[in-house]
Design an enzyme around this catalytic site. Structure first.
Site, PDB file in Angstrom:
ATOM      1  N   ARG A 164       0.836  -1.225   0.000  1.00 32.09           N
ATOM      2  CA  ARG A 164       0.000   0.000   0.000  1.00 32.09           C
ATOM      3  C   ARG A 164       0.861   1.262   0.000  1.00 32.09           C
ATOM      4  O   ARG A 164       0.569   2.227   0.699  1.00 32.09           O
ATOM      5  CB  ARG A 164      -0.923   0.044   1.233  1.00 32.09           C
ATOM      6  CG  ARG A 164      -1.877  -1.082   1.371  1.00 32.09           C
ATOM      7  CD  ARG A 164      -2.980  -1.065   0.312  1.00 32.09           C
ATOM      8  NE  ARG A 164      -3.823  -2.223   0.524  1.00 32.09           N
ATOM      9  CZ  ARG A 164      -3.503  -3.443   0.109  1.00 32.09           C
ATOM     10  NH1 ARG A 164      -2.382  -3.646  -0.583  1.00 32.09           N
ATOM     11  NH2 ARG A 164      -4.295  -4.449   0.338  1.00 32.09           N
ATOM     12  N   SER A 236     -10.304  -0.521   4.796  1.00 32.83           N
ATOM     13  CA  SER A 236      -9.370  -0.841   5.890  1.00 32.83           C
ATOM     14  C   SER A 236      -8.748   0.435   6.412  1.00 32.83           C
ATOM     15  O   SER A 236      -8.109   1.173   5.659  1.00 32.83           O
ATOM     16  CB  SER A 236      -8.251  -1.751   5.386  1.00 32.83           C
ATOM     17  OG  SER A 236      -8.818  -2.895   4.821  1.00 32.83           O
ATOM     18  N   GLU A 332      -3.842   3.359   7.143  1.00 29.79           N
ATOM     19  CA  GLU A 332      -3.709   3.268   5.688  1.00 29.79           C
ATOM     20  C   GLU A 332      -4.364   4.505   5.061  1.00 29.79           C
ATOM     21  O   GLU A 332      -3.950   4.996   4.019  1.00 29.79           O
ATOM     22  CB  GLU A 332      -4.417   1.994   5.193  1.00 29.79           C
ATOM     23  CG  GLU A 332      -4.423   1.858   3.681  1.00 29.79           C
ATOM     24  CD  GLU A 332      -5.113   0.591   3.187  1.00 29.79           C
ATOM     25  OE1 GLU A 332      -5.114  -0.432   3.912  1.00 29.79           O
ATOM     26  OE2 GLU A 332      -5.656   0.636   2.072  1.00 29.79           O
TER      27      GLU A 332
HETATM   28  C1  LIG Z   1     -15.394   0.095   1.148  1.00 29.48           C
HETATM   29  C2  LIG Z   1     -13.939   0.266   0.757  1.00 29.48           C
HETATM   30  C3  LIG Z   1     -13.171  -0.836   0.453  1.00 29.48           C
HETATM   31  C4  LIG Z   1     -11.827  -0.700   0.107  1.00 29.48           C
HETATM   32  N1  LIG Z   1     -11.100  -1.821  -0.212  1.00 29.48           N
HETATM   33  C5  LIG Z   1      -9.805  -1.699  -0.575  1.00 29.48           C
HETATM   34  C6  LIG Z   1      -9.029  -2.862  -0.937  1.00 29.48           C
HETATM   35  O1  LIG Z   1      -9.528  -3.986  -0.945  1.00 29.48           O
HETATM   36  N2  LIG Z   1      -7.726  -2.696  -1.285  1.00 29.48           N
HETATM   37  C7  LIG Z   1      -7.154  -1.457  -1.322  1.00 29.48           C
HETATM   38  O2  LIG Z   1      -5.961  -1.374  -1.662  1.00 29.48           O
HETATM   39  N3  LIG Z   1      -7.854  -0.342  -1.003  1.00 29.48           N
HETATM   40  C8  LIG Z   1      -9.153  -0.434  -0.633  1.00 29.48           C
HETATM   41  N4  LIG Z   1      -9.873   0.680  -0.293  1.00 29.48           N
HETATM   42  C9  LIG Z   1      -9.206   1.996  -0.286  1.00 29.48           C
HETATM   43  C10 LIG Z   1      -9.386   2.806  -1.598  1.00 29.48           C
HETATM   44  O3  LIG Z   1     -10.405   2.254  -2.383  1.00 29.48           O
HETATM   45  C11 LIG Z   1      -8.094   2.855  -2.408  1.00 29.48           C
HETATM   46  O4  LIG Z   1      -7.050   3.413  -1.643  1.00 29.48           O
HETATM   47  C12 LIG Z   1      -8.255   3.676  -3.702  1.00 29.48           C
HETATM   48  O5  LIG Z   1      -7.131   3.521  -4.526  1.00 29.48           O
HETATM   49  C13 LIG Z   1      -8.486   5.157  -3.452  1.00 29.48           C
HETATM   50  O6  LIG Z   1      -8.882   5.725  -4.681  1.00 29.48           O
HETATM   51  P1  LIG Z   1      -9.506   7.154  -4.779  1.00 29.48           P
HETATM   52  O7  LIG Z   1      -9.645   7.470  -6.230  1.00 29.48           O
HETATM   53  O8  LIG Z   1     -10.735   7.238  -3.978  1.00 29.48           O
HETATM   54  O9  LIG Z   1      -8.341   8.044  -4.167  1.00 29.48           O
HETATM   55  P2  LIG Z   1      -8.390   9.142  -3.016  1.00 29.48           P
HETATM   56  O10 LIG Z   1      -8.831   8.514  -1.746  1.00 29.48           O
HETATM   57  O11 LIG Z   1      -9.137  10.331  -3.480  1.00 29.48           O
HETATM   58  O12 LIG Z   1      -6.844   9.506  -2.912  1.00 29.48           O
HETATM   59  C14 LIG Z   1      -5.914   8.568  -2.414  1.00 29.48           C
HETATM   60  C15 LIG Z   1      -4.499   9.148  -2.548  1.00 29.48           C
HETATM   61  O13 LIG Z   1      -4.147   9.234  -3.914  1.00 29.48           O
HETATM   62  C16 LIG Z   1      -3.801  10.583  -4.258  1.00 29.48           C
HETATM   63  N5  LIG Z   1      -4.262  10.804  -5.637  1.00 29.48           N
HETATM   64  C17 LIG Z   1      -5.492  10.519  -6.136  1.00 29.48           C
HETATM   65  N6  LIG Z   1      -5.515  10.749  -7.466  1.00 29.48           N
HETATM   66  C18 LIG Z   1      -4.293  11.213  -7.796  1.00 29.48           C
HETATM   67  C19 LIG Z   1      -3.691  11.649  -9.030  1.00 29.48           C
HETATM   68  N7  LIG Z   1      -4.346  11.640 -10.192  1.00 29.48           N
HETATM   69  N8  LIG Z   1      -2.413  12.068  -8.981  1.00 29.48           N
HETATM   70  C20 LIG Z   1      -1.711  12.082  -7.823  1.00 29.48           C
HETATM   71  N9  LIG Z   1      -2.216  11.684  -6.635  1.00 29.48           N
HETATM   72  C21 LIG Z   1      -3.488  11.257  -6.632  1.00 29.48           C
HETATM   73  C22 LIG Z   1      -4.501  11.432  -3.221  1.00 29.48           C
HETATM   74  O14 LIG Z   1      -3.851  12.685  -3.066  1.00 29.48           O
HETATM   75  C23 LIG Z   1      -4.374  10.559  -1.994  1.00 29.48           C
HETATM   76  O15 LIG Z   1      -3.078  10.685  -1.436  1.00 29.48           O
HETATM   77  C24 LIG Z   1     -11.231   0.579   0.046  1.00 29.48           C
HETATM   78  C25 LIG Z   1     -12.017   1.714   0.337  1.00 29.48           C
HETATM   79  C26 LIG Z   1     -13.355   1.562   0.687  1.00 29.48           C
HETATM   80  C27 LIG Z   1     -14.184   2.777   0.971  1.00 29.48           C
END
Ligand SMILES: Cc1cc2nc3c(=O)[nH]c(=O)nc-3n(C[C@H](O)[C@H](O)[C@H](O)COP(=O)(O)OP(=O)(O)OC[C@H]3O[C@@H](n4cnc5c(N)ncnc54)[C@H](O)[C@@H]3O)c2cc1C
Length: 337
Positions: A164, A236, A332
């Site tokens: 991660r 998580s 995380e």
């Molecule tokens: C119900 C649920 C289940 C989940 N299950 C998992 C799982 O099984 N495995 C897992 O790994 N994660 C899981 N996650 C966490 C999450 O889905 C991941 O971390 C996902 O990649 C976040 O994506 P996001 O687009 O919402 O990013 P955000 O939460 O908006 O951002 C995450 C990070 O990425 C950065 N970022 C976003 N876009 C860019 C860009 N274009 N350029 C530079 N930086 C950027 C942000 O600044 C931040 O630091 C889960 C979340 C939820 C709510």
């Protein structure tokens, strides 16, 4: 380009926090992004944050800076041979739509990562993982724009991927905006089913297929994880801590059923959810923030909780785990202070 002052982020974070950004912008092309970065708005506002769909963010309060979001949602095949295909995808493409696209085209590699919320750009920041697969296994390169508008291409080996983790979360945090990610997928899928009860679920339906794996993963996730639309959460909350084998062996004398997974020479990974559950936190609330009653690794917003309330709960849990087991657990979720 969309541009709004004093903009509510409640639809842009899965914890459902009603916080505001001083300025929110959403760009549709790389040129729009470059013009914005060179406009001086970032310097004027003092700080900036690029978000995806906010599924791994916890806002402590209003954000007194610029929040940027990508609407780059293109997808193209950029290379192909008999066995593999390389696909270049815009950072704003919804991650699970990309997985569905791959499965529909018979391309293997990301099916175990079905139903993870978020967008393509963040997949490469977070090194998302589930059911024995991490996205770094299929990332070829990451295209990103620096804050001065210049483009940089990071080969997989330059992304510093770990559990991660990536350089985009650490040393290069806030310095690059990911615009596209290139993934390499298998035309002849290799199924990875040795995680939890995935194999049993998939094979119950006959010979494994990409659709069957995607369906089984989605069903397992549905049964275990709260839906953020119903109960705000960010999946998580903590990463699984890695401890020395000798520390683990000492703990096992007191807690014989404590699970572990190998994590390199003399190191083991202990499930944070198990520690939190066994410390008695499952289902417990502190104000309007709580530990989910079915999945101890997930902290939830019971309704109207502030980011500070969730952070206070996380801190209390962390202290308790350290006092009980001598293990530090780290979030995380990205805290936005
Ligand atoms: C119900 C649920 C289940 C989940 N299950 C998992 C799982 O099984 N495995 C897992 O790994 N994660 C899981 N996650 C966490 C999450 O889905 C991941 O971390 C996902 O990649 C976040 O994506 P996001 O687009 O919402 O990013 P955000 O939460 O908006 O951002 C995450 C990070 O990425 C950065 N970022 C976003 N876009 C860019 C860009 N274009 N350029 C530079 N930086 C950027 C942000 O600044 C931040 O630091 C889960 C979340 C939820 C709510």
């Amino acid at each position: 380009m969309k541009r709004y002052d004093n903009y509510s982020l409640s639809a842009h974070n899965t914890f459902g926090m009603d916080v505001r950004a001083a300025l929110f912008v959403e760009y549709e092309t790389e040129d729009e992004l470059r013009r914005f970065l060179q406009s001086g708005d970032l310097a004027r506002h003092g700080r900036h944050l690029h978000i995806g769909s906010g599924s791994n963010l916890l806002f402590a309060g209003d954000y007194d800076g610029v929040v940027m979001h990508s609407a780059l949602r293109d997808l193209e095949v950029v290379a192909e041979d008999d066995s593999h295909i390389e696909v270049r995808v815009g950072a704003g493409y919804v991650w699970d739509d990309f997985v569905a696209y791959c499965v529909a085209h018979g391309w293997g590699g990301v099916e175990n990562l079905s139903a993870i919320p978020g967008e393509v750009g963040a997949s490469a920041v977070q090194n998302i993982g589930a059911y024995g697969v991490e996205v770094r296994d299929v990332i070829v390169r990451v295209e990103a724009m620096a804050l001065d508008g210049t483009m940089h291409v990071f080969a997989n080996a330059e992304c510093g991927y770990g559990y991660r983790d990536s350089v985009f979360k650490r040393g290069l945090r806030g310095q690059y905006i990911i615009t596209h990610v290139v993934y390499r997928l298998d035309k002849t899928p290799t199924f990875r089913l040795d995680y939890g009860d995935l194999r049993a679920r998939v094979e119950a339906g006959g010979t494994p297929t990409l659709e069957a794996v995607r369906g089984a993963v989605a069903a397992i996730r549905d049964s275990k994880l709260p839906d953020p639309k119903v109960l705000g959460n960010a999946g998580s909350f903590f990463t699984n801590p890695i401890v020395t084998r000798s520390h683990y062996e000492r703990l096992k004398e007191t807690y014989p059923d404590m699970p572990s997974y190998p994590a390199g020479e003399d190191l083991v990974k202990v499930p944070a959810g198990w520690l939190i559950d066994h410390a008695g936190w499952k289902g417990k609330a502190l104000g309007r923030a709580a530990v989910h009653d079915r999945q101890a690794l997930v902290l939830v917003n019971l309704g109207g909780a502030t980011g500070k309330e969730v952070m206070a709960l996380a801190e209390r849990i962390g202290e308790d785990i350290y006092n009980n087991y001598g293990i530090r657990i780290t979030p995380e979720v990205n805290f936005i202070l």
